[in-house]
Scaffold this motif. Structure first.
Motif, PDB file in Angstrom:
ATOM      1  N   UNK A   1       2.335 -12.076  -3.996  1.00 53.97           N
ATOM      2  CA  UNK A   1       1.518 -11.287  -4.929  1.00 53.97           C
ATOM      3  C   UNK A   1       0.087 -11.806  -4.968  1.00 53.97           C
ATOM      4  N   UNK A   2      -0.088 -13.116  -4.917  1.00 51.74           N
ATOM      5  CA  UNK A   2      -1.438 -13.689  -4.912  1.00 51.74           C
ATOM      6  C   UNK A   2      -2.196 -13.288  -3.651  1.00 51.74           C
ATOM      7  N   UNK A   3      -1.521 -13.347  -2.500  1.00 49.05           N
ATOM      8  CA  UNK A   3      -2.172 -12.952  -1.247  1.00 49.05           C
ATOM      9  C   UNK A   3      -2.573 -11.483  -1.304  1.00 49.05           C
ATOM     10  N   UNK A   4      -1.670 -10.629  -1.779  1.00 49.70           N
ATOM     11  CA  UNK A   4      -1.989  -9.210  -1.886  1.00 49.70           C
ATOM     12  C   UNK A   4      -3.169  -8.952  -2.800  1.00 49.70           C
ATOM     13  N   UNK A   5      -3.227  -9.688  -3.912  1.00 49.80           N
ATOM     14  CA  UNK A   5      -4.332  -9.495  -4.849  1.00 49.80           C
ATOM     15  C   UNK A   5      -5.670  -9.870  -4.219  1.00 49.80           C
ATOM     16  N   UNK A   6      -5.735 -11.022  -3.576  1.00 45.34           N
ATOM     17  CA  UNK A   6      -7.003 -11.453  -2.966  1.00 45.34           C
ATOM     18  C   UNK A   6      -7.399 -10.500  -1.848  1.00 45.34           C
ATOM     19  N   UNK A   7      -6.438 -10.119  -1.022  1.00 43.75           N
ATOM     20  CA  UNK A   7      -6.704  -9.174   0.062  1.00 43.75           C
ATOM     21  C   UNK A   7      -7.359  -7.905  -0.479  1.00 43.75           C
ATOM     22  N   UNK A   8      -6.724  -7.307  -1.485  1.00 45.13           N
ATOM     23  CA  UNK A   8      -7.219  -6.037  -2.016  1.00 45.13           C
ATOM     24  C   UNK A   8      -8.518  -6.203  -2.790  1.00 45.13           C
TER      25      UNK A   8
ATOM     26  N   UNK B   1       2.658  -5.473  -4.988  1.00 47.38           N
ATOM     27  CA  UNK B   1       2.310  -5.619  -6.404  1.00 47.38           C
ATOM     28  C   UNK B   1       0.918  -6.226  -6.547  1.00 47.38           C
ATOM     29  N   UNK B   2       0.631  -7.229  -5.709  1.00 49.53           N
ATOM     30  CA  UNK B   2      -0.701  -7.822  -5.715  1.00 49.53           C
ATOM     31  C   UNK B   2      -1.769  -6.855  -5.245  1.00 49.53           C
ATOM     32  N   UNK B   3      -1.459  -6.072  -4.206  1.00 54.34           N
ATOM     33  CA  UNK B   3      -2.407  -5.058  -3.737  1.00 54.34           C
ATOM     34  C   UNK B   3      -2.773  -4.097  -4.857  1.00 54.34           C
ATOM     35  N   UNK B   4      -1.756  -3.621  -5.572  1.00 50.22           N
ATOM     36  CA  UNK B   4      -2.010  -2.654  -6.641  1.00 50.22           C
ATOM     37  C   UNK B   4      -2.809  -3.289  -7.777  1.00 50.22           C
ATOM     38  N   UNK B   5      -2.524  -4.552  -8.061  1.00 48.61           N
ATOM     39  CA  UNK B   5      -3.295  -5.253  -9.084  1.00 48.61           C
ATOM     40  C   UNK B   5      -4.762  -5.347  -8.672  1.00 48.61           C
ATOM     41  N   UNK B   6      -4.991  -5.444  -7.362  1.00 52.56           N
ATOM     42  CA  UNK B   6      -6.358  -5.474  -6.850  1.00 52.56           C
ATOM     43  C   UNK B   6      -6.965  -4.098  -6.646  1.00 52.56           C
ATOM     44  N   UNK B   7      -6.220  -3.034  -6.998  1.00 57.34           N
ATOM     45  CA  UNK B   7      -6.751  -1.681  -6.944  1.00 57.34           C
ATOM     46  C   UNK B   7      -6.553  -0.959  -5.633  1.00 57.34           C
ATOM     47  N   UNK B   8      -5.507  -1.320  -4.889  1.00 57.38           N
ATOM     48  CA  UNK B   8      -5.320  -0.750  -3.546  1.00 57.38           C
ATOM     49  C   UNK B   8      -3.864  -0.357  -3.336  1.00 57.38           C
ATOM     50  N   UNK B   9      -3.651   0.744  -2.614  1.00 52.82           N
ATOM     51  CA  UNK B   9      -2.311   1.137  -2.211  1.00 52.82           C
ATOM     52  C   UNK B   9      -1.840   0.318  -1.019  1.00 52.82           C
ATOM     53  N   UNK B  10      -0.617   0.621  -0.554  1.00 58.54           N
ATOM     54  CA  UNK B  10      -0.067  -0.128   0.570  1.00 58.54           C
ATOM     55  C   UNK B  10       0.309   0.808   1.710  1.00 58.54           C
ATOM     56  N   UNK B  11       0.647   0.222   2.853  1.00 58.68           N
ATOM     57  CA  UNK B  11       1.076   1.004   4.014  1.00 58.68           C
ATOM     58  C   UNK B  11       2.100   0.196   4.789  1.00 58.68           C
ATOM     59  N   UNK B  12       3.351   0.634   4.782  1.00 62.29           N
ATOM     60  CA  UNK B  12       4.394  -0.028   5.551  1.00 62.29           C
ATOM     61  C   UNK B  12       4.315   0.363   7.016  1.00 62.29           C
TER      62      UNK B  12
END
Length: 339
Positions: A105-112, A159-170
């Motif tokens: 989640x932390x990685x996703x947040x920083x990424x986004x 979850x981290x991506x969304x917290x950072x304001x971004x959707x995802x793509x599998x």
């Protein structure tokens, strides 16, 4: 600013600034997004200027995307946090599952959050492929060999991506981890049964996904076409897996996409198969060919799916992000992962 529904093509540009030809192409009705590469990046300030100019071209704004997974697939490096390869999260999971989920989640947040602060809307992540071992193109981009672990880590990262304001793509549906060849340079063929491939598709069933990228792989059990060009595979995604977001092609300039002919044939076939957004990258002449020759009626429903990927909230400034306790905490996690 032009008022245009978002079209089905995602294209690229050659440099760090828009040319007149770029502006003409990006305001073409068939275009709905742009993908940026390392060649389009000089520094964070330049990127902010570029994304602002792209967003100002039309309404709804073009979807600005990038491949920014972490590890060896991270297009912007200098001025951005170096992100770990996803396998490191899988290795941590084996030692401490909860710590790995929190770290994802932390990685996703920083990424986004970092991309959003510079005007980028969307990253093609997470990789849902299973780590079978010998794949030339997936390797440490995969979280883990076990599909249930991949699903958990992908959901946490998302979850981290969304917290950072971004959707995802599998990606890469229905699974690219088993085959050895790299579809950038050749056409992989997966000879397993549909029952065997169900393992690869479990993360698609168990992760909340906004987008899915289809693979340039032929799965002999199901269809003689690659997943990108297969109405059977896209219909399976919609009806059996119950996915209702955006289906992206992988880059149609890749060698694995050459099975159906020239670029006009490729976009036509992928569109007919049910893909919503068609990537034509690293081939400027092909972009011109498609914009000049492809005749298709824009589907409002597909345009709305693409528009739904645009961020719903304003991004914080880079300066505000640096002061965020959430961001600072996540940076500490990433530093530990990077060793």
């Amino acid at each position: 600013m032009k008022l245009l529904p978002l079209g089905p093509l995602m294209i690229d540009i050659a440099g760090t600034e828009l040319t007149d030809l770029d502006r003409e192409r990006l305001t073409h009705p068939l275009v709905g997004g742009i993908i940026l590469f390392t060649r389009n990046y000089a520094d964070p300030i330049q990127l902010s200027r570029l994304t602002a100019e792209i967003h100002a071209l039309r309404s709804p704004q073009l979807l600005i995307s990038v491949d920014h997974e972490g590890g060896r697939v991270q297009r912007f490096r200098e001025g951005f946090t170096r992100l770990p390869a996803m396998r490191s999260l899988g290795m941590l999971y084996d030692a401490d599952a909860q710590a790995a989920l929190d770290a994802a989640a932390d990685v996703g947040f920083v990424l986004a959050a970092e991309l959003r602060a510079r005007g980028v809307d969307y990253s093609f992540t997470p990789v849902l492929d299973l780590d079978y071992g010998p794949s030339r193109v997936i390797g440490d981009r995969a979280f883990h060999r076990k599909p249930e672990v991949v699903a958990q880590l992908a959901e946490a990262l998302s979850r981290g991506l969304r917290e950072g304001g971004m959707g995802n793509c599998g990606k890469h549906y229905p699974g690219h981890g088993y085959v050895v060849p790299d579809s950038h340079v050749e056409l992989p063929v997966d000879d397993r049964t549909l029952d065997a491939i169900q393992e690869d598709m479990l993360p698609y069933r168990q992760t909340r996904l906004d987008g899915v990228m289809a693979a340039h792989v032929i799965y002999q059990c199901f269809d003689c076409n690659t997943a990108v060009f297969s109405n059977k595979w896209i219909t399976y995604l919609r009806n059996d897996i119950k996915f209702d977001g955006v289906v992206f092609t992988d880059d149609l300039s890749m060698a694995g996409a050459g099975v159906v002919g020239d670029m006009v044939a490729r976009v036509s076939t992928a569109w007919a198969a049910g893909c919503d957004m068609l990537l034509v990258c690293n081939s400027p002449d092909s972009v011109g060919l498609v914009l000049g020759q492809w005749q298709v009626e824009i589907d409002p429903r597909r345009s709305q799916r693409i528009e739904a990927l645009l961020p719903k909230t304003a991004a914080p400034s880079w300066e505000a992000l640096q002061e965020s306790p959430r961001y600072r905490k996540a940076l500490i996690t990433i530093a530990k992962l990077m060793g």
